[in-house]
Design an enzyme around this catalytic site. Sequence first.
Site, PDB file in Angstrom:
ATOM      1  N   ASP A   1       0.752  -1.087  -0.010  1.00 50.29           N
ATOM      2  CA  ASP A   1      -0.010  -0.037  -0.091  1.00 50.29           C
ATOM      3  C   ASP A   1       0.731   1.303   0.059  1.00 50.29           C
ATOM      4  OD1 ASP A   1      -2.013  -1.991   0.268  1.00 50.29           O
ATOM      5  OD2 ASP A   1      -2.057  -1.482   2.619  1.00 50.29           O
ATOM      6  N   ARG A   2       0.341   2.263  -0.375  1.00 51.53           N
ATOM      7  CA  ARG A   2       0.872   3.572  -0.282  1.00 51.53           C
ATOM      8  C   ARG A   2       1.643   3.886   0.892  1.00 51.53           C
ATOM      9  NH1 ARG A   2       0.488   7.717  -4.142  1.00 51.53           N
ATOM     10  NH2 ARG A   2      -1.018   7.513  -5.831  1.00 51.53           N
TER      11      ARG A   2
END
Length: 303
Positions: free
Chosen positions: A136-137
């Site tokens: 994920d970011r």
Amino acid sequence: MTRYLVTPEWAGERLDQALAALSGLSRRRARALATEGRVWLNQSSARILSRQVEVGDVVDVIAAAEDLAGPQKPPGSLRVLLADAWLLAVDKPYGMASQPPARRSPGELTVHELALLQLAAREGHRQELLLFHRLDRLTTGVLVLARTHDAARALAAAWEGNQVHKRYLAVVDGDPGPGERLVDAPVGRDLVVPGRFRVTGRGKPAASRVRRLAIAGAFSLVEVRPLTGRTHQVRVHLAHLGTPVAGDTLYGGSDTLPRPFLHAWRLALPHPRDGVAVELKAPVPEDMAGTALGLGLGTFGID
């Protein structure tokens, strides 16, 4: 010779259009130079200018007398944890997407794109690089990419055979309790909140082991070992325990820290070349270590 790297904004364009945009030449002049054999694409003479270029393509122009725009500034670099003919493992920074998002800011690069450009700049031609798994970011740490299709197939078999072992570190709200806890709870899409996942009977089987490493006030430092690989699994399971990643507001985390601290710390897998075990480790980011120390959660002196 002037060298240009094809970035995402030019991907999918014809070679002559991309060359004109990168070099400042007219398309007519770009085509003339190609006809004269002075344009090279990935170390081969480029004669077919209608072909589409891809991210990581390398365009060389041999034209000393031309008024060419200079090559682009380097787009940055990723810390490389392992690089060989089969694998590239990098330390993903916070805030960077693994693959192209639905919307992106001008000039924004994904981990995959930046890795392609980094390799192309070093090798002088486009490299094969396959994004095999994602972070994920908000997650930092070990991200593995395959450099051949054979390597990707071997990695897929290792993942399917539960031969890949991951360890995450997280600063969470609350206290999961002493000892190690097994979270065995299926994960599926949240039908109400787009982009969110949740524990649901309609989800796919998912299991994680959670161990508290330290506790100080309202926060704990935990290690999570996901036994399966569902989207957002670590974040969902920590929230399910009532200890979401601090700062992860999508899953109920508080907003008191500078950012969420979730770090893909270690990853062990059989090397696709020969099956020999490889363990990759991404150092804890400086801001995460400093915040943990300031909170009284220690200095990450752990194995």
